[in-house]
Motif scaffolding. Structure first.
Motif, PDB file in Angstrom:
ATOM      1  N   THR A 169      10.751  29.014 -30.075  1.00  0.00           N
ATOM      2  CA  THR A 169      10.520  30.364 -30.574  1.00  0.00           C
ATOM      3  C   THR A 169      11.866  31.042 -30.843  1.00  0.00           C
TER       4      THR A 169
ATOM      5  N   ASP B  75       6.015  34.798 -31.360  1.00  0.00           N
ATOM      6  CA  ASP B  75       5.240  33.728 -30.737  1.00  0.00           C
ATOM      7  C   ASP B  75       5.209  32.450 -31.579  1.00  0.00           C
ATOM      8  N   LYS B  76       5.802  32.479 -32.754  1.00  0.00           N
ATOM      9  CA  LYS B  76       5.767  31.328 -33.648  1.00  0.00           C
ATOM     10  C   LYS B  76       6.942  30.393 -33.384  1.00  0.00           C
TER      11      LYS B  76
END
Length: 201
Positions: free
Chosen positions: A79, A114-115
């Motif tokens: 992240t 959150d990616k």
């Protein structure tokens, strides 16, 4: 001061930089321009010690450089925060959560936290590179095409943040093809042509 004296760099028979000498003072925004293949990226790589020079000298006088190339500069399965923590540790900088969150907001990256980085858009990856610089201690920031893949609002944010870094008596040296869009923020503009560099203001 970051001082370059009689720098030469070639790749095979291609003499990219020839007898190049220049001093970069602190507290400046410096724009490097030139055609494709002129040596802009090569100069930044030499200044950051990621490329070995052939002849000449680069004296950093104890100052720290931080280089962000035109590549993504990421570990794709991490992240944004995980990547930043690794970068700050490599540059002997304590990770500061308040600073991180402040610039995440300014760069409009909240919805990306959150990616995994490999799933971010090109524009958000470019913003992530600026976030890396803002969270790390250095004296000279070297940026290769820092405005590519950004929309107008994001470009204006990048300009504002670069000016902020200058106000902290740090120097940002960046390359660009679109110099007419960014010349208003530059204190010094240099053109690389035929292996040499000249003042373009």
């Amino acid at each position: 001061m970051l001082s370059v004296k009689k720098l030469y760099k070639s790749f095979g028979s291609n003499h990219v930089l020839k007898n190049l000498s220049i001093d970069f003072s602190l507290g400046k925004i410096i724009m490097i321009i030139g055609n494709n293949g002129s040596g802009k990226s090569t100069l930044l790589n030499c200044l950051s010690q990621t490329t070995e020079i052939d002849r000449g000298s680069i004296n950093r006088n104890g100052f720290k450089t931080f280089f962000l190339s035109d590549k993504d500069n990421i570990i794709g399965n991490l992240t944004i925060q995980e990547n930043i923590k690794i970068i700050t540790s490599l540059y002997n900088t304590d990770f500061n959560n308040d600073i991180f969150n402040k610039y995440v907001n300014q760069l409009n990256l909240n919805e990306q936290l959150d990616k995994q980085l490999k799933n971010l858009s090109r524009g958000n990856l470019q913003k992530n590179k600026m976030l890396m610089a803002l969270c790390t201690n250095w004296n000279y920031l070297l940026l290769d095409e820092p405005f590519s893949n950004l929309d107008d609002d994001s470009i204006n944010t990048q300009k504002h943040l670069i000016n902020k870094l200058k106000s902290e008596n740090r120097t940002v040296i960046f390359s660009t093809h679109n110099h007419h869009l960014f010349k208003e923020i530059a204190d010094e503009i240099y053109l690389i042509q035929s292996g040499s560099m000249q003042n373009a203001i």
